[in-house]
Design a protein around this motif. Structure first.
Motif, PDB file in Angstrom:
ATOM      1  N   PHE A  10       0.832  -1.200   0.000  1.00 12.26           N
ATOM      2  CA  PHE A  10       0.000   0.000   0.000  1.00 12.26           C
ATOM      3  C   PHE A  10       0.870   1.255   0.000  1.00 12.26           C
ATOM      4  O   PHE A  10       0.624   2.193  -0.734  1.00 12.26           O
ATOM      5  CB  PHE A  10      -0.937   0.006   1.202  1.00 12.26           C
ATOM      6  N   GLU A  11       1.897   1.258   0.816  1.00 14.05           N
ATOM      7  CA  GLU A  11       2.786   2.417   0.914  1.00 14.05           C
ATOM      8  C   GLU A  11       3.482   2.729  -0.407  1.00 14.05           C
ATOM      9  O   GLU A  11       3.808   3.866  -0.671  1.00 14.05           O
ATOM     10  CB  GLU A  11       3.843   2.189   2.000  1.00 14.05           C
ATOM     11  N   GLN A  12       3.726   1.719  -1.218  1.00 12.55           N
ATOM     12  CA  GLN A  12       4.438   1.921  -2.471  1.00 12.55           C
ATOM     13  C   GLN A  12       3.534   2.308  -3.641  1.00 12.55           C
ATOM     14  O   GLN A  12       4.017   2.697  -4.688  1.00 12.55           O
ATOM     15  CB  GLN A  12       5.232   0.660  -2.838  1.00 12.55           C
ATOM     16  N   ARG A  13       2.227   2.186  -3.474  1.00  7.74           N
ATOM     17  CA  ARG A  13       1.314   2.495  -4.575  1.00  7.74           C
ATOM     18  C   ARG A  13       1.215   4.001  -4.757  1.00  7.74           C
ATOM     19  O   ARG A  13       1.040   4.739  -3.800  1.00  7.74           O
ATOM     20  CB  ARG A  13      -0.072   1.913  -4.307  1.00  7.74           C
ATOM     21  N   ARG A  14       1.317   4.436  -5.991  1.00  6.58           N
ATOM     22  CA  ARG A  14       1.219   5.855  -6.318  1.00  6.58           C
ATOM     23  C   ARG A  14       0.417   5.998  -7.596  1.00  6.58           C
ATOM     24  O   ARG A  14       0.493   5.154  -8.488  1.00  6.58           O
ATOM     25  CB  ARG A  14       2.604   6.475  -6.559  1.00  6.58           C
ATOM     26  N   TYR A  15      -0.328   7.076  -7.680  1.00  9.26           N
ATOM     27  CA  TYR A  15      -0.984   7.407  -8.938  1.00  9.26           C
ATOM     28  C   TYR A  15      -0.777   8.891  -9.178  1.00  9.26           C
ATOM     29  O   TYR A  15      -1.052   9.722  -8.303  1.00  9.26           O
ATOM     30  CB  TYR A  15      -2.493   7.107  -8.915  1.00  9.26           C
ATOM     31  N   SER A  16      -0.282   9.211 -10.334  1.00 10.96           N
ATOM     32  CA  SER A  16      -0.080  10.601 -10.703  1.00 10.96           C
ATOM     33  C   SER A  16      -0.219  10.697 -12.212  1.00 10.96           C
ATOM     34  O   SER A  16       0.302   9.849 -12.942  1.00 10.96           O
ATOM     35  CB  SER A  16       1.312  11.060 -10.271  1.00 10.96           C
ATOM     36  N   SER A  17      -0.930  11.693 -12.661  1.00  7.39           N
ATOM     37  CA  SER A  17      -1.095  11.880 -14.096  1.00  7.39           C
ATOM     38  C   SER A  17      -1.409  13.333 -14.392  1.00  7.39           C
ATOM     39  O   SER A  17      -2.162  13.969 -13.655  1.00  7.39           O
ATOM     40  CB  SER A  17      -2.239  11.012 -14.624  1.00  7.39           C
ATOM     41  N   PHE A  18      -0.835  13.834 -15.450  1.00  6.71           N
ATOM     42  CA  PHE A  18      -1.339  15.086 -15.989  1.00  6.71           C
ATOM     43  C   PHE A  18      -2.659  14.784 -16.658  1.00  6.71           C
ATOM     44  O   PHE A  18      -2.959  13.621 -16.978  1.00  6.71           O
ATOM     45  CB  PHE A  18      -0.366  15.673 -17.020  1.00  6.71           C
ATOM     46  N   MET A  19      -3.451  15.812 -16.881  1.00 12.35           N
ATOM     47  CA  MET A  19      -4.746  15.680 -17.539  1.00 12.35           C
ATOM     48  C   MET A  19      -4.818  16.722 -18.641  1.00 12.35           C
ATOM     49  O   MET A  19      -4.439  17.875 -18.426  1.00 12.35           O
ATOM     50  CB  MET A  19      -5.866  15.930 -16.506  1.00 12.35           C
TER      51      MET A  19
END
Length: 176
Positions: free
Chosen positions: A4-13
């Motif tokens: 869980f600690e390692q999960r990341r979500y990032s995106s430009f839109m």
């Protein structure tokens, strides 16, 4: 847990309108940077899929969350995406929470709170992952203080945190 600690979500839109100069000055994101980014519909689908990992009920934390929740709602409304049967996301505003926990601070911006807790600042605020990491550290510090000052006999419950944060927002594709 570690996964869980390692999960990341990032995106430009992809932005439907040109980014105003004052917004570019704030976060450094330009029209060129989002030109080939995914559409709002794709980003919202990916974002809510990312949130599913945490199980239910989910509680998100955002600083000045009325802005973030409002932006999500407007994006969902504009994109007319298929909402399906996604659950609600409850959002606690860490700024309201901080004002209750640390009422004597003159300001409660994320940068002021980070400085108060001696958290090393990112190279630039107002960038998603940098702000998330700072917010995580700030919120954990706030929770420790809240546990010491405001716990009941059963400890610091989510209901008590919500009360100290002056309520919560609901972020759901079903509301758009």
């Amino acid at each position: 847990d570690e996964e869980f600690e390692q999960r990341r979500y990032s995106s430009f839109m992809k932005c439907p309108v040109p980014i105003p100069p004052e917004v570019i000055a704030l976060h450094g994101i330009t029209d060129d940077m989002v030109r080939d980014a995914p559409s709002p519909t794709v980003v919202m689908d990916q974002f809510f899929d990312f949130l599913k990992f945490t199980g239910t009920p989910r509680v998100c934390v955002a600083h000045n969350s009325s802005f973030d929740v409002g932006m999500v709602h407007r994006t969902l409304e504009r994109s007319k995406m298929n909402q399906g049967d996604r659950p609600f996301e409850f959002v606690i505003d860490s700024c309201h929470f901080a004002k209750t926990i640390l009422p004597d601070l003159p300001k409660h911006s994320l940068s002021v709170l980070a400085q108060h807790f001696k958290i090393t600042p990112p190279e630039q605020y107002h960038r998603a992952m940098a702000d998330v990491e700072i917010l995580r550290k700030v919120f954990l510090n706030l929770l420790c203080i809240a546990a010491d000052k405001f716990s009941g006999p059963e400890g610091l419950t989510i209901a008590r945190v919500v009360e100290l944060a002056c309520g919560y927002y609901i972020m759901s594709p079903q509301d758009s």
